[in-house]
Scaffold this motif. Structure first.
Motif, short mmCIF file in Angstrom:
data_model
loop_
_atom_site.label_atom_id
_atom_site.label_comp_id
_atom_site.label_asym_id
_atom_site.label_seq_id
_atom_site.Cartn_x
_atom_site.Cartn_y
_atom_site.Cartn_z
N MET A 133 0.83 -1.19 0.00
CA MET A 133 0.00 0.00 0.00
C MET A 133 0.87 1.25 0.00
SD MET A 133 -3.13 1.14 2.41
CE MET A 133 -2.20 1.64 3.81
N GLY A 134 1.90 1.26 0.83
CA GLY A 134 2.81 2.40 0.87
C GLY A 134 3.46 2.64 -0.48
N ASP A 135 3.92 1.58 -1.12
CA ASP A 135 4.55 1.69 -2.43
C ASP A 135 3.59 2.28 -3.46
OD1 ASP A 135 7.25 1.08 -2.85
OD2 ASP A 135 6.89 -1.05 -2.47
N THR A 136 2.34 1.82 -3.38
CA THR A 136 1.35 2.23 -4.37
C THR A 136 0.92 3.68 -4.19
OG1 THR A 136 0.53 -0.03 -4.25
CG2 THR A 136 -0.84 1.54 -5.42
N LEU A 137 0.79 4.10 -2.95
CA LEU A 137 0.31 5.47 -2.71
C LEU A 137 1.43 6.50 -2.73
CD1 LEU A 137 -2.38 4.86 0.08
CD2 LEU A 137 -2.73 5.25 -2.37
N TYR A 138 2.68 6.04 -2.85
CA TYR A 138 3.81 6.98 -2.86
C TYR A 138 3.73 7.91 -4.08
CZ TYR A 138 8.41 9.03 -3.14
OH TYR A 138 9.44 9.94 -3.22
N ARG A 139 3.89 9.20 -3.83
CA ARG A 139 3.98 10.19 -4.91
C ARG A 139 5.13 11.12 -4.59
NH1 ARG A 139 0.86 7.28 -6.23
NH2 ARG A 139 -1.22 7.40 -7.12
N PHE A 140 5.83 11.57 -5.62
CA PHE A 140 6.85 12.59 -5.39
C PHE A 140 6.42 13.84 -6.14
CE2 PHE A 140 10.80 14.84 -6.42
CZ PHE A 140 11.27 15.03 -5.15
N THR A 141 5.80 14.75 -5.43
CA THR A 141 5.23 15.93 -6.09
C THR A 141 5.86 17.23 -5.57
OG1 THR A 141 3.47 15.92 -4.46
CG2 THR A 141 2.98 14.89 -6.57
N GLU A 142 6.84 17.07 -4.66
CA GLU A 142 7.43 18.25 -4.03
C GLU A 142 7.91 19.30 -5.02
OE1 GLU A 142 9.43 15.55 -1.00
OE2 GLU A 142 10.38 17.49 -0.66
N MET A 143 8.40 18.86 -6.17
CA MET A 143 9.02 19.80 -7.10
C MET A 143 8.08 20.24 -8.21
SD MET A 143 11.82 19.75 -5.45
CE MET A 143 12.80 20.88 -6.41
N LYS A 144 6.81 19.84 -8.12
CA LYS A 144 5.84 20.27 -9.14
C LYS A 144 5.07 21.46 -8.63
CE LYS A 144 5.43 16.12 -11.70
NZ LYS A 144 5.66 15.96 -13.13
N SER A 145 4.84 22.43 -9.51
CA SER A 145 4.00 23.56 -9.12
C SER A 145 2.55 23.22 -9.45
CB SER A 145 4.45 24.82 -9.86
OG SER A 145 4.25 24.64 -11.24
N GLY A 146 1.65 24.11 -9.11
CA GLY A 146 0.25 23.87 -9.44
C GLY A 146 -0.44 23.04 -8.39
N ARG A 147 -1.74 22.86 -8.56
CA ARG A 147 -2.51 22.16 -7.55
C ARG A 147 -2.21 20.66 -7.59
NH1 ARG A 147 -8.52 22.75 -7.89
NH2 ARG A 147 -7.96 24.86 -8.52
N LYS A 148 -2.06 20.09 -6.41
CA LYS A 148 -1.74 18.67 -6.34
C LYS A 148 -2.98 17.85 -6.03
CE LYS A 148 2.79 20.08 -5.18
NZ LYS A 148 3.76 20.48 -4.18
N LYS A 149 -3.05 16.69 -6.66
CA LYS A 149 -4.17 15.78 -6.43
C LYS A 149 -4.22 15.40 -4.95
CE LYS A 149 -5.34 11.28 -7.81
NZ LYS A 149 -4.87 10.09 -8.49
N LYS A 150 -5.41 15.49 -4.37
CA LYS A 150 -5.55 15.14 -2.95
C LYS A 150 -5.38 13.63 -2.77
CE LYS A 150 -8.23 18.55 -0.42
NZ LYS A 150 -9.49 19.12 -0.95
N PRO A 151 -4.61 13.21 -1.77
CA PRO A 151 -4.50 11.76 -1.54
C PRO A 151 -5.81 11.21 -0.98
CG PRO A 151 -3.28 12.97 0.14
CD PRO A 151 -3.81 13.99 -0.82
N MET A 152 -6.01 9.93 -1.15
CA MET A 152 -7.21 9.28 -0.60
C MET A 152 -7.20 9.46 0.93
SD MET A 152 -8.04 5.24 -1.07
CE MET A 152 -6.40 4.58 -1.28
N PRO A 153 -8.34 9.81 1.54
CA PRO A 153 -8.35 10.15 2.98
C PRO A 153 -8.32 8.94 3.91
CG PRO A 153 -10.56 10.30 2.10
CD PRO A 153 -9.68 9.93 0.93
#
Ligand code: BES
Ligand code: MN
Ligand code: ZN
Length: 498
Positions: A133-153
């Motif tokens: 689950m951790g592997d699947t939900l991992y995202r690296f978005t720190e360096m992207k500008s703009g609105r980021k997709k909200k993670p599943m709550p």
């Protein structure tokens, strides 16, 4: 995240989603069979009509299944019943989580832990489920500008168990999976960050931050002047060409009184241009990953601290940037290591061993129970083993076997490679005690032999993760390996496994 285990039926559970599995030939997994009964044949009908697939890695989300309390049922394919194994198991968990990502799912019950997965215990099934689950939900978005997709709550993740007696083991598996996933995620982040952000100073700050407020963990950072006083001429020769200050990061975790520590040493070359022996252009960007050894040992430390393991572990990270300039080390230059041995630097691109040898000598002061270095050390290792397995070399057969077995259990696999005088002879120099390269044959092994000249009297192993630390291509990114393998070694050593 809250983890729970339950013996209650999949159909009866008030979750946002239950994950169930189906096999080829319309065979239902345990959770699916229960859902099928309570829905009066809903699942088997969909399976027969081809509307749900039993192919491994496929998933369909059903909503409003009659007779089922959960709002969603994620039906994943498990392939042939006779071929079910832990790889398919993890793939199935990943498929379900991928399908759910983007939904408003808060609470999941995974019933795949009820499946027979070639002898895998409830402990490992729960653990690998959380890791996947951790592997699947991992995202690296720190360096992207703009609105980021909200993670599943997601706030609650449960696992079905067949009998009450398995509850404690499965709960411990989930807890260990959580610690490993945190370590893997940190290691991926550090790998993925570009070299203009993830400098030696940045790594040092991350290591300090991990220790802040943790009574068992301390971090100390040595600067270049301090390293010079210690006689680390080999390490310092690598940083000679860059304006970026080198750091020696030393972390100490005390979870077991006065026991001898396991020492983990990680190569932290935050960018490897090759130096004056400049690398060719294609894919040079990937040399930002040349600190993945450091990321792996710092990630492992994060996992150990999260799990509060009763063990002593030290991490030593030599962190430098390898650049060409008028002050850079030149091919043929001779440097003196902290051990007193002199090294002829025939190739400035064989820099990893030059920083690791001084870190290994430094680590002697800890009288290690075992010392394991981790490095993206050689392209030759990638030629030998590809991207699937980490090379394991050791001066101690039992230690090499121990790490190999840990890799298998953690599903972060390695493979043994030799060391030996016949290979070490390739490092002869006309002018110094040794050269830093050993010629064209057996490059991963001669690199290991070089390090072996600095580990006399210690139980030492060397992991070459050049092939396994990151993925290239469309899914380029850090893998977080070998955090699971190293953590497994420590879990086993401190008796934390069921
Ligand atoms: N960081 C590289 C090894 C590497 C290369 C890892 C490509 C993963 C992908 C290391 O510092 C290096 O450059 N090694 C040289 C050694 C050689 C000069 C003896 C290599 O492998 O070419
Ligand atoms: Mn190099
Ligand atoms: Zn390198």
């Amino acid at each position: 995240m809250e983890y729970f285990t339950t013996t209650s039926k999949a159909s009866k559970r008030a979750a946002d989603c239950v994950i169930v599995g189906v096999y080829a030939r319309n065979k239902l997994g345990a959770g699916a069979a229960d859902i099928d009964t309570s829905s009066k044949g809903h699942l088997s009908a969909l399976l027969k009509s081809g509307d749900i697939s039993s192919a491994p890695g496929r998933c369909r989300i059903l909503t409003g299944v009659p007779g089922v309390r959960a709002r969603r049922v994620a039906v994943v394919g498990l392939g042939k019943f006779s071929k079910m194994n832990s790889t398919i198991y993890k793939k199935a968990v990943a498929a379900a989580i991928t399908a759910l990502d983007g939904s408003k799912t808060k609470k999941i019950l995974n019933t795949l832990t009820l499946e027979p997965v070639d002898g895998t215990s409830p402990y490992y099934l729960a653990r690998h489920s959380v890791e996947a689950m951790g592997d699947t939900l991992y995202r690296f978005t720190e360096m992207k500008s703009g609105r980021k997709k909200k993670p599943m709550p997601l706030s609650s993740y449960g696992h079905s168990i067949a009998k009450r007696g398995d509850a404690a083991k499965a709960a411990r598996g989930a807890q260990h999976g959580d610690g490993i996933a945190k370590g893997v995620s940190l290691a991926k982040d550090l790998g993925n960050l570009p070299a203009n952000v993830c400098t030696p100073s940045y790594l040092a700050r991350v290591a300090k931050k991990l220790a802040a407020g943790n009574g068992k963990l301390t971090t100390k950072v040595l600067n270049e002047a301090e390293m010079k006083r210690l006689g680390m001429g080999s390490l310092l020769s690598v940083t000679a060409g860059t304006a970026e200050p080198a750091k020696l990061i030393v972390m100490q975790y005390k979870g077991a009184g006065s026991d001898k520590p396991v020492v983990l040493v990680g190569k932290g070359v935050t960018f490897d241009t090759g130096g004056i022996s400049l690398k060719p252009g294609p894919a040079m960007d990937e040399m930002k990953f040349d600190m993945c050894g450091a990321a792996g040992v710092i990630g492992t430390m994060a996992a150990v601290a999260t799990m509060k393991l009763p063990i002593n572990v030290n991490v030593v990270v030599p962190a430098v940037e390898n650049m060409p300039s008028s002050t850079a080390t030149k091919p043929g230059d001779i440097v003196k290591s902290m051990s007193g041995q002199t090294i002829e630097v025939l190739n400035t691109d064989a820099e990893g061993r030059l920083i690791l040898c001084d870190a290994l000598t430094y680590s002697r002061r800890f009288k290690p129970a075992a010392i394991i270095d981790v490095a993206t050390l050689t392209g030759a290792c990638v030629v030998a083993l590809g991207a699937h397995r980490t090379a394991i070399m050791s001066n101690n057969d039992a230690l090499r076997e121990e790490i190999f077995a840990a890799g298998d259990a953690a599903e972060d696999r390695g493979w043994p490679m030799p060391l030996g005088d016949e290979y070490a002879a390739q490092l002869k120099s006309n002018f110094a005690d040794m050269a830093n390269i050993g010629g064209p044959g057996g490059g991963a092994v001669t690199a290991g032999c070089f390090l072996g000249k600095f580990t006399d009297g210690m139980d030492w192993a060397h992991l070459d993760i050049a092939g396994t630390a990151w993925k290239s291509g469309a899914r380029k990114g850090g893998s977080g390996r070998p955090v699971p393998m190293l953590t497994q070694v420590l879990l086993a050593r401190c008796g934390a496994l069921p």
